[in-house]
Design an enzyme around this catalytic site. Structure first.
Site, short mmCIF file in Angstrom:
data_model
loop_
_atom_site.label_atom_id
_atom_site.label_comp_id
_atom_site.label_asym_id
_atom_site.label_seq_id
_atom_site.Cartn_x
_atom_site.Cartn_y
_atom_site.Cartn_z
N THR A 238 0.83 -1.22 0.00
CA THR A 238 0.00 0.00 0.00
C THR A 238 0.86 1.26 0.00
OG1 THR A 238 -1.68 -1.21 1.24
CG2 THR A 238 -1.84 1.20 1.26
N GLU A 239 0.36 2.28 -0.71
CA GLU A 239 1.05 3.57 -0.75
C GLU A 239 0.05 4.67 -0.39
OE1 GLU A 239 2.82 3.86 -4.62
OE2 GLU A 239 4.19 2.18 -4.22
N ARG B 143 -23.04 -11.16 36.32
CA ARG B 143 -23.69 -9.86 36.52
C ARG B 143 -25.19 -10.07 36.78
NH1 ARG B 143 -23.01 -4.52 37.85
NH2 ARG B 143 -24.42 -3.18 36.66
N GLN C 263 -22.29 -4.90 24.27
CA GLN C 263 -23.66 -4.65 24.73
C GLN C 263 -23.96 -5.48 25.99
OE1 GLN C 263 -25.03 -2.35 22.93
NE2 GLN C 263 -26.93 -2.18 24.06
N GLY D 3 -22.28 -0.62 30.47
CA GLY D 3 -21.29 0.47 30.63
C GLY D 3 -19.89 -0.04 30.87
N GLU E 108 -5.82 -6.04 3.79
CA GLU E 108 -5.75 -7.20 2.88
C GLU E 108 -6.99 -7.26 1.99
OE1 GLU E 108 -3.90 -10.71 4.00
OE2 GLU E 108 -2.68 -9.81 5.57
N SER F 95 -13.87 -5.04 2.72
CA SER F 95 -15.03 -5.93 2.49
C SER F 95 -15.60 -5.72 1.09
CB SER F 95 -16.11 -5.65 3.55
OG SER F 95 -15.69 -6.12 4.80
P1 FAD Z 1 -9.11 2.98 -0.46
O1 FAD Z 1 -8.62 1.99 -1.42
O2 FAD Z 1 -8.93 4.42 -0.77
O3 FAD Z 1 -10.66 2.70 -0.20
C1 FAD Z 1 -11.53 3.64 0.44
C2 FAD Z 1 -12.95 3.10 0.36
O4 FAD Z 1 -13.34 2.96 -1.02
C3 FAD Z 1 -13.11 1.72 0.98
O5 FAD Z 1 -14.37 1.62 1.60
C4 FAD Z 1 -13.07 0.78 -0.22
O6 FAD Z 1 -13.74 -0.45 0.02
C5 FAD Z 1 -13.79 1.63 -1.26
N1 FAD Z 1 -13.43 1.22 -2.62
C6 FAD Z 1 -12.23 1.35 -3.26
N2 FAD Z 1 -12.31 0.84 -4.50
C7 FAD Z 1 -13.58 0.37 -4.64
C8 FAD Z 1 -14.29 -0.28 -5.69
N3 FAD Z 1 -13.70 -0.60 -6.85
N4 FAD Z 1 -15.58 -0.60 -5.49
C9 FAD Z 1 -16.18 -0.33 -4.30
N5 FAD Z 1 -15.57 0.29 -3.26
C10 FAD Z 1 -14.29 0.61 -3.44
N6 FAD Z 1 -0.86 -2.48 3.56
C11 FAD Z 1 0.29 -3.14 3.23
O7 FAD Z 1 0.72 -3.13 2.08
N7 FAD Z 1 1.00 -3.82 4.19
C12 FAD Z 1 0.59 -3.87 5.49
O8 FAD Z 1 1.25 -4.50 6.33
C13 FAD Z 1 -0.61 -3.17 5.86
N8 FAD Z 1 -1.01 -3.14 7.16
C14 FAD Z 1 -2.06 -2.31 7.52
C15 FAD Z 1 -2.36 -2.13 8.87
C16 FAD Z 1 -3.36 -1.24 9.24
C17 FAD Z 1 -3.65 -1.01 10.69
C18 FAD Z 1 -4.11 -0.56 8.24
C19 FAD Z 1 -5.21 0.40 8.62
C20 FAD Z 1 -3.85 -0.76 6.91
C21 FAD Z 1 -2.81 -1.63 6.53
N9 FAD Z 1 -2.44 -1.78 5.19
C22 FAD Z 1 -1.30 -2.47 4.84
C23 FAD Z 1 -3.17 -1.05 4.15
C24 FAD Z 1 -4.52 -1.66 3.78
O9 FAD Z 1 -4.34 -2.86 3.09
C25 FAD Z 1 -5.29 -0.59 3.00
O10 FAD Z 1 -5.65 0.42 3.92
C26 FAD Z 1 -6.52 -1.17 2.31
O11 FAD Z 1 -6.15 -2.01 1.24
C27 FAD Z 1 -7.46 -0.09 1.78
O12 FAD Z 1 -6.75 0.88 1.05
P2 FAD Z 1 -7.00 2.43 1.39
O13 FAD Z 1 -6.88 2.61 2.85
O14 FAD Z 1 -6.12 3.22 0.52
O15 FAD Z 1 -8.52 2.70 1.02
#
Ligand code: FAD
Length: 382
Positions: free
Chosen positions: A126-127, A267, A335, A339, A362, A365
């Site tokens: 991811t970037e 409880r 739930q 509290g 990864e 959803s």
């Molecule tokens: P975006 O891709 O910008 O998505 C934003 C929203 O748009 C989401 O709801 C998505 O479902 C929706 N969306 C995007 N495209 C579509 C489509 N075609 N149709 C419908 N909806 C869509 N990455 C790594 O490489 N290595 C790691 O070890 C790693 N660890 C992580 C640990 C944490 C705690 C977190 C938060 C993220 C991590 N990630 C890692 C990154 C993670 O895999 C990404 O955050 C994820 O793939 C989503 O990318 P994004 O955050 O850029 O969201």
């Protein structure tokens, strides 16, 4: 599919449960509060063999099948998702990729260290500008003689500040997934920096980091698999990775069930344990159903892998269902606690915070649904 565990699988599950109850669960709240697990846990995970599951013994692994792997990950997820993530990423995404795609030299260099916990791996896909559409990544690797020079930024990288080796995906060719190549980059390379990202909703004990590659030079022998095959490496890692996330989610949901049943029987309100109120029993029954359904989906994926069958879509289904189930289970468990669920004296609030990210990483959803939809229809809706 045989739903009865073999003696070896049952023994591994017991070992993992004891390890979690001794080494992880008692510290999970403190690690969450201080935003870091005690990194000594890494060598303990290595000693007990959990960083070498499914990896051949000749490379320092502890062998075992994928069901055993899932049983251990479930237990780790029950104890602390931050620790489960260390294993899912270092073993699940990095070590397994090296074992599958690595040269003999790469295997001999990295696998014994990674499986023993002497080294830790992170997975840099991811970037800042590319998440779900990972094939558009911009980090570049430019050929210079026998070397490659990497420049770019990776975002949200689990284990990022702890890792000794980063499996990094960089563009070496044109646009799209065919222009991507994978590299094994030692994190002590000049030009590499990792910055911890603070303020996460959950998985606070995890070192999630931004990685910067500022002219990082690696030899061609650091390339994993062929030039232009990096996306294949990434997608293969994530297909199995999704099963491991799902297994961790089953652990969260099981922990929610255990906590909620325990609390409900102790409880008292309206003159009897709250477990005696029908609407509380409904919450417990719904959690129990999600635990069982999610676990069976995970076991099916493991069984398919162990039989050498196609499993990627089933892994997406398991990850989609189990991650959403873990969020539901944690919400319901909170739930039940009323509290008291809202303060971190009890663990259910943490389960809810930790579970949410499982629906995001990864592949969100929505992305899992597109993968399943494509398999059902033959039509890509990406
Ligand atoms: P975006 O891709 O910008 O998505 C934003 C929203 O748009 C989401 O709801 C998505 O479902 C929706 N969306 C995007 N495209 C579509 C489509 N075609 N149709 C419908 N909806 C869509 N990455 C790594 O490489 N290595 C790691 O070890 C790693 N660890 C992580 C640990 C944490 C705690 C977190 C938060 C993220 C991590 N990630 C890692 C990154 C993670 O895999 C990404 O955050 C994820 O793939 C989503 O990318 P994004 O955050 O850029 O969201």
């Amino acid at each position: 599919m045989n739903l009865e565990l073999s003696d070896e699988q049952a023994a591994a599950k017991r070992l993992a449960a004891e390890f979690v109850d001794r080494e992880i669960a008692p510290h999970a709240t403190a690690w969450d509060r201080t935003e870091s697990v005690d990194t000594a846990i890494v060598s303990k995970l290595g000693e007990v063999g959990f960083l070498g599951l499914t990896i051949p013994e000749e490379y320092g692994g502890s062998g075992g099948d994928h069901l055993t792997y899932c049983l251990v990950l479930e237990e780790l997820g029950r104890g602390d998702s931050a620790v489960r993530g260390i294993v899912s990423v270092s073993l699940g995404l990095v070590t397994k990729s090296i074992n599958h795609y690595g040269s003999e030299e790469q295997k001999r260099t990295w696998l014994p260290r990674l499986t023993s916990g002497a080294a830790l791996g992170c997975f840099g896909l991811t970037e800042p500008g590319t998440g779900s559409d990972a094939a558009q990544l911009r980090t570049r690797a430019v050929r210079d003689g026998d070397d490659w020079v990497l420049s770019g930024t990776k975002m949200f990288i689990t284990n990022g500040t702890w890792a000794d080796v980063a499996l990094v995906f960089a563009r070496t060719g044109g646009e799209g997934h065919r222009g991507i190549t994978a590299f094994l980059v030692p994190t002590d390379s000049p030009g590499f920096t990792a910055r911890t990202i603070h303020g996460k909703l959950g998985l606070r004990g995890q070192a999630t980091a931004e990685l910067v590659f500022d002219g990082v030079r690696v030899p061609d022998s650091a390339r994993l698999h062929d030039e232009g095959k990096g996306f294949t490496v990434a997608m293969a890692a994530l297909a199995k990775g999704r099963m491991s996330v799902a297994a961790g989610c089953v652990g969260i949901a099981q922990a929610c069930l255990d906590a909620a049943v325990g609390y409900a029987t102790e409880r008292e309100q309206f003159g009897k344990p709250i477990a005696g109120h029908q609407l509380v029993q409904e919450l417990l029954a719904d959690i129990a159903l999600d635990v069982d359904a999610a676990r069976l989906l995970v076991w099916r994926v493991a069984d398919l892998i162990d039989r050498g069958a196609e499993f990627a879509v089933e892994s997406s289904k398991a990850k989609l269902f189990a991650s959403e189930a873990a969020v539901r289970a944690a919400d319901r468990a909170l739930q039940v606690f009323g509290g008291y669920g809202y303060i971190d004296e009890f663990p259910v609030g943490k389960y809810l915070r930790d579970a949410k990210v499982m629906t995001l990483y990864e592949g969100t959803s929505q992305i899992q649904k597109l993968l399943i939809g494509r398999a059902l229809t033959g039509v890509s809706a990406f």
